[in-house]
Design a protein around this motif. Sequence first.
Motif, short mmCIF file in Angstrom:
data_model
loop_
_atom_site.label_atom_id
_atom_site.label_comp_id
_atom_site.label_asym_id
_atom_site.label_seq_id
_atom_site.Cartn_x
_atom_site.Cartn_y
_atom_site.Cartn_z
N THR A 24 2.75 -3.63 -8.80
CA THR A 24 3.55 -4.85 -8.89
C THR A 24 3.21 -5.75 -7.70
OG1 THR A 24 5.41 -3.84 -7.69
CG2 THR A 24 5.49 -3.75 -10.10
N TYR A 25 3.33 -7.04 -7.96
CA TYR A 25 3.12 -8.06 -6.94
C TYR A 25 4.13 -9.17 -7.22
CZ TYR A 25 0.75 -11.73 -4.25
OH TYR A 25 0.44 -12.74 -3.36
N LYS A 26 4.91 -9.52 -6.21
CA LYS A 26 5.97 -10.53 -6.38
C LYS A 26 6.88 -10.18 -7.56
CE LYS A 26 3.36 -14.21 -4.21
NZ LYS A 26 2.86 -15.58 -4.29
N GLU A 27 7.23 -8.89 -7.65
CA GLU A 27 8.17 -8.37 -8.65
C GLU A 27 7.65 -8.44 -10.09
OE1 GLU A 27 10.74 -6.76 -7.33
OE2 GLU A 27 10.10 -7.50 -5.37
N GLU A 28 6.35 -8.66 -10.28
CA GLU A 28 5.78 -8.67 -11.62
C GLU A 28 4.71 -7.60 -11.74
OE1 GLU A 28 5.94 -12.52 -13.93
OE2 GLU A 28 5.14 -13.20 -12.00
N LYS A 95 3.15 -1.17 -4.61
CA LYS A 95 3.74 -2.48 -4.38
C LYS A 95 2.75 -3.24 -3.51
CE LYS A 95 7.84 -4.95 -3.11
NZ LYS A 95 9.24 -4.92 -3.41
N ILE A 96 2.23 -4.32 -4.05
CA ILE A 96 1.23 -5.10 -3.34
C ILE A 96 1.92 -6.26 -2.63
CG2 ILE A 96 -0.85 -6.52 -3.61
CD1 ILE A 96 -1.46 -4.83 -6.15
N TYR A 97 1.59 -6.42 -1.36
CA TYR A 97 2.18 -7.49 -0.55
C TYR A 97 1.22 -8.65 -0.34
CZ TYR A 97 5.52 -3.82 0.39
OH TYR A 97 6.44 -2.80 0.24
N GLU A 98 -0.08 -8.34 -0.36
CA GLU A 98 -1.07 -9.40 -0.15
C GLU A 98 -2.31 -9.12 -0.98
OE1 GLU A 98 -3.75 -11.44 3.40
OE2 GLU A 98 -2.27 -9.91 3.93
N LEU A 99 -2.74 -10.14 -1.72
CA LEU A 99 -3.97 -10.05 -2.49
C LEU A 99 -5.06 -10.87 -1.81
CD1 LEU A 99 -2.65 -10.49 -6.15
CD2 LEU A 99 -3.67 -8.43 -5.17
N GLY A 100 -6.24 -10.31 -1.78
CA GLY A 100 -7.40 -11.03 -1.24
C GLY A 100 -8.32 -11.40 -2.38
N GLU A 101 -9.56 -11.65 -2.03
CA GLU A 101 -10.56 -12.00 -3.03
C GLU A 101 -10.89 -10.77 -3.88
OE1 GLU A 101 -15.13 -13.56 -2.92
OE2 GLU A 101 -13.71 -14.40 -1.46
N VAL A 110 -7.38 -10.85 -12.73
CA VAL A 110 -6.12 -10.19 -12.39
C VAL A 110 -5.02 -11.14 -12.82
CG1 VAL A 110 -4.67 -9.38 -10.49
CG2 VAL A 110 -7.12 -8.94 -10.45
N LYS A 111 -3.98 -10.61 -13.46
CA LYS A 111 -2.91 -11.48 -13.94
C LYS A 111 -1.57 -10.77 -13.80
CE LYS A 111 -1.61 -14.30 -17.91
NZ LYS A 111 -1.97 -14.71 -19.27
N LEU A 112 -0.52 -11.55 -13.58
CA LEU A 112 0.83 -11.02 -13.48
C LEU A 112 1.57 -11.19 -14.80
CD1 LEU A 112 1.78 -12.45 -9.98
CD2 LEU A 112 0.96 -10.16 -10.52
N PHE A 113 2.37 -10.17 -15.14
CA PHE A 113 3.15 -10.16 -16.39
C PHE A 113 4.58 -9.73 -16.09
CE2 PHE A 113 -1.23 -9.49 -17.61
CZ PHE A 113 -1.38 -10.17 -18.80
#
Length: 135
Positions: A24-28, A95-101, A110-113
């Motif tokens: 998850t990233y930003k609750e998604e 739980k991901i807090y920061e995404l890079g390249e 990569v996509k959030l759902f």
Amino acid sequence: MKIEFYQLGTVEDSKLKYAVIYSTYKEEILLVKHKDRSTWEIPGGRREENEDINATGNRELLEETGALEFNINPICEYSVEKGEVESYGRLFTAKIYELGELPNLEISEVKLFDKLPMNLTYPDIQPALYRRAKE
């Protein structure tokens, strides 16, 4: 097809061939799309020779999502039986807090759902792994 779940440490380590990371990233929910496919999948992949299965989870998360800062935890082991073939893996949550390249490897997007989409790469397996990770 039959999917079973096991407590951590109950499947012989040498049998664990895959790491799958419900992320998850930003609750998604974070899903990825392989360059050779038009469907979505939970990040994960095959264990390399002599690699610790927990290291596989960390490596696959970085390679497939570009995650730079995250907490990853193993939650269980699983098996998928398809005909005469049975394969084993370890399921993680992250739980991901920061995404890079995104590394220039096999993932194109990569996509959030907010929920699992219909067009999954492994529609018989991924919903079961998702439900287990959400428990």
